[in-house]
Scaffold this active site. Structure first.
Site, PDB file in Angstrom:
ATOM      1  N   ASP A  99     -18.856 -22.855 -85.411  1.00 11.42           N
ATOM      2  CA  ASP A  99     -20.128 -23.545 -85.650  1.00 11.42           C
ATOM      3  C   ASP A  99     -20.692 -24.079 -84.331  1.00 11.42           C
ATOM      4  O   ASP A  99     -21.318 -25.131 -84.284  1.00 11.42           O
ATOM      5  CB  ASP A  99     -20.002 -24.682 -86.677  1.00 11.42           C
ATOM      6  CG  ASP A  99     -21.342 -25.053 -87.312  1.00 11.42           C
ATOM      7  OD1 ASP A  99     -22.391 -24.500 -86.889  1.00 11.42           O
ATOM      8  OD2 ASP A  99     -21.359 -25.916 -88.224  1.00 11.42           O
ATOM      9  N   HIS A 125     -25.743 -20.087 -95.127  1.00 13.40           N
ATOM     10  CA  HIS A 125     -25.528 -21.235 -94.237  1.00 13.40           C
ATOM     11  C   HIS A 125     -26.391 -22.416 -94.697  1.00 13.40           C
ATOM     12  O   HIS A 125     -27.488 -22.214 -95.209  1.00 13.40           O
ATOM     13  CB  HIS A 125     -25.909 -20.801 -92.807  1.00 13.40           C
ATOM     14  CG  HIS A 125     -25.691 -21.843 -91.778  1.00 13.40           C
ATOM     15  ND1 HIS A 125     -26.636 -22.813 -91.495  1.00 13.40           N
ATOM     16  CD2 HIS A 125     -24.648 -22.069 -90.950  1.00 13.40           C
ATOM     17  CE1 HIS A 125     -26.160 -23.598 -90.550  1.00 13.40           C
ATOM     18  NE2 HIS A 125     -24.962 -23.179 -90.195  1.00 13.40           N
ATOM     19  N   GLU A 179     -19.964 -18.032 -87.193  1.00 15.57           N
ATOM     20  CA  GLU A 179     -21.020 -18.934 -87.672  1.00 15.57           C
ATOM     21  C   GLU A 179     -21.521 -19.669 -86.438  1.00 15.57           C
ATOM     22  O   GLU A 179     -21.363 -20.881 -86.296  1.00 15.57           O
ATOM     23  CB  GLU A 179     -20.512 -19.928 -88.725  1.00 15.57           C
ATOM     24  CG  GLU A 179     -21.676 -20.668 -89.400  1.00 15.57           C
ATOM     25  CD  GLU A 179     -21.286 -21.934 -90.129  1.00 15.57           C
ATOM     26  OE1 GLU A 179     -20.498 -21.854 -91.077  1.00 15.57           O
ATOM     27  OE2 GLU A 179     -21.800 -23.003 -89.746  1.00 15.57           O
TER      28      GLU A 179
END
Ligand SMILES: *[C@@H]1O[C@H](CO)[C@@H](O)[C@H](O)[C@H]1NC(C)=O
Ligand SMILES: *[C@@H]1O[C@H](CO)[C@@H](O)[C@H](O)[C@H]1NC(C)=O
Ligand SMILES: *[C@@H]1O[C@H](CO)[C@@H](O)[C@H](O)[C@H]1NC(C)=O
Ligand SMILES: *[C@@H]1O[C@H](CO)[C@@H](O)[C@H](O)[C@H]1NC(C)=O
Length: 356
Positions: free
Chosen positions: A314, A191, A32
């Protein structure tokens, strides 16, 4: 066509038989992880930088692949990173033609940028979702021609002349998208995004600090994920694979109440055939992106099983060393050797059809 030729062609072009060769030093796989092109940098210009970083550093990190990003991957033992376009990307472009054109631009730019180092970098496709047929065609192109590993969309698609009409992918017109996803056998990462101003003003004017990752991202995205469940998408497409970050945007923490309350609505014609808990065992995966909470990991192992949970960071909204420090604590009393391998790389390899 000769049957043998047809069989060979089918084997050659079947995406799941193509396992992408990646680096294997026993390090982690993360997916991600945001990147963007200069033309879209303005969308993220007001986003809070990762802790300790300036907004200028955040922008530089979003544009970079081969310099500070790769250097940090090396020092933090990350073998492979899947890149995707920073939120809201195409989902923030309301005009259908402009959005479809930008999706192609972004996908081509990303394919080009990682083409000289596919042992370390992979990509998720960006798609314009105003037209599900166009979206499915671009997904097919990205996977079959560009070698992308799946798709990442930033929550609902803005549409309409004023950009104020949200499109959710739990409606029947998206069946062609879900069918294509299932046929290609690639995962769909859903997301978060910042809500459109009218929703932000209505819900968060009283406490604007709650906009973004502290509350709004999870609140908005969990509604979309549950919409996909209750509207029966996984009953129509039982092979579809959805990934949700930030430890599942809180949904697996609340499955008992969610299912108990939904069952009461069965007489009202609830379309889903199973319960939400079951979809989290059969169709949905989660990652630890931006949510390095050991107690939550343990609780979610009990709720959905470790075979649905993977590591991610992230970056650059979260600092890579922060993830590394946390993940390195897990082999000491939380996960055994086999479990840690699954969490930090093994399950991702299976889901993304990688080959180490
Ligand atoms: C960022 O903030 C400035 C100043 O408040 C504003 O004019 C601009 O529209 C904002 N940009 C985005 C993408 O939200
Ligand atoms: C790939 O290309 C980029 C941009 O030209 C360069 O910075 C990088 O070093 C290259 N990587 C490899 C592995 O050749
Ligand atoms: C979506 O695009 C296709 C192909 O260009 C077109 O035939 C179809 O009418 C479009 N659908 C909608 C709902 O606009
Ligand atoms: C969900 O469905 C499964 C399979 O039918 C069942 O075993 C389980 O008890 C259900 N869970 C909840 C919370 O309703």
């Amino acid at each position: 066509m000769h049957l043998f030729t047809a069989t060979v062609l089918a084997l050659v072009f079947s995406p799941c038989l193509f396992a992408r060769k990646i680096r294997n030093t026993g390090g982690t796989i993360v997916f991600e992880e945001a990147w963007t092109i200069p033309a879209l940098l303005g969308q993220t210009s007001n986003t809070t930088a990762a802790q300790g970083g300036t907004n200028d550093e955040l922008k530089a990190n979003l544009l970079d692949i081969h310099n500070q990003r790769l250097q940090q991957m090396d020092t933090n033992k990350i073998d492979f990173m899947v890149l995707s376009c920073a939120s809201p990307c195409i989902q923030g472009i309301a005009d259908p033609d402009a959005a479809a054109e930008m999706a192609i631009t972004v996908n081509n730019a990303l394919a080009d940028a990682i083409s000289n180092n596919t042992e370390r970098f992979g990509a998720f496709a960006s798609l314009a979702m105003q037209n599900a047929t166009t979206a499915a065609a671009e997904l097919t192109r990205a996977v079959k021609e560009l070698g992308f590993l799946g798709v990442l969309l930033n929550d609902y698609q803005q549409s309409g002349p004023d950009g104020l009409t949200p499109l959710y992918y739990d409606q029947p017109e998206y069946d062609i998208f879900w069918q294509t996803l299932s046929d290609l056998d690639v995962p769909f990462y859903l997301h978060p995004r910042t809500d459109i101003p009218s929703i932000l003003n209505f819900q968060y004017a009283h406490a604007p600090f709650l906009k973004g990752p502290a509350q709004q991202f999870a609140a908005t995205l969990s509604g979309h994920v549950l919409g996909i469940c209750v509207n029966g998408v996984f009953d129509r497409f039982p092979k579809a694979k959805l990934i949700v970050g930030h430890f599942g945007e809180r949904v697996p923490s609340d499955l008992v109440r969610i299912d108990a309350e939904l069952i009461r609505q069965l007489p009202l014609g609830l379309p889903m055939q199973k319960n939400v808990t079951t979809y989290w065992h059969e169709n949905i995966f989660e990652t630890s992106s931006g949510n390095f909470a050991t107690d939550l990991l343990k609780f979610h192992i009990g709720q959905i099983g470790l075979d649905r949970i993977m590591y991610s960071i992230d970056y650059p909204f979260v600092n890579i060393p922060q993830g590394t420090t946390w993940v390195n604590t897990l082999p000491h009393g939380v996960l055994n050797k086999r479990e840690f391998e699954s969490f930090s790389r093994g399950l991702a390899i299976e889901l993304l059809h990688l080959d180490d």
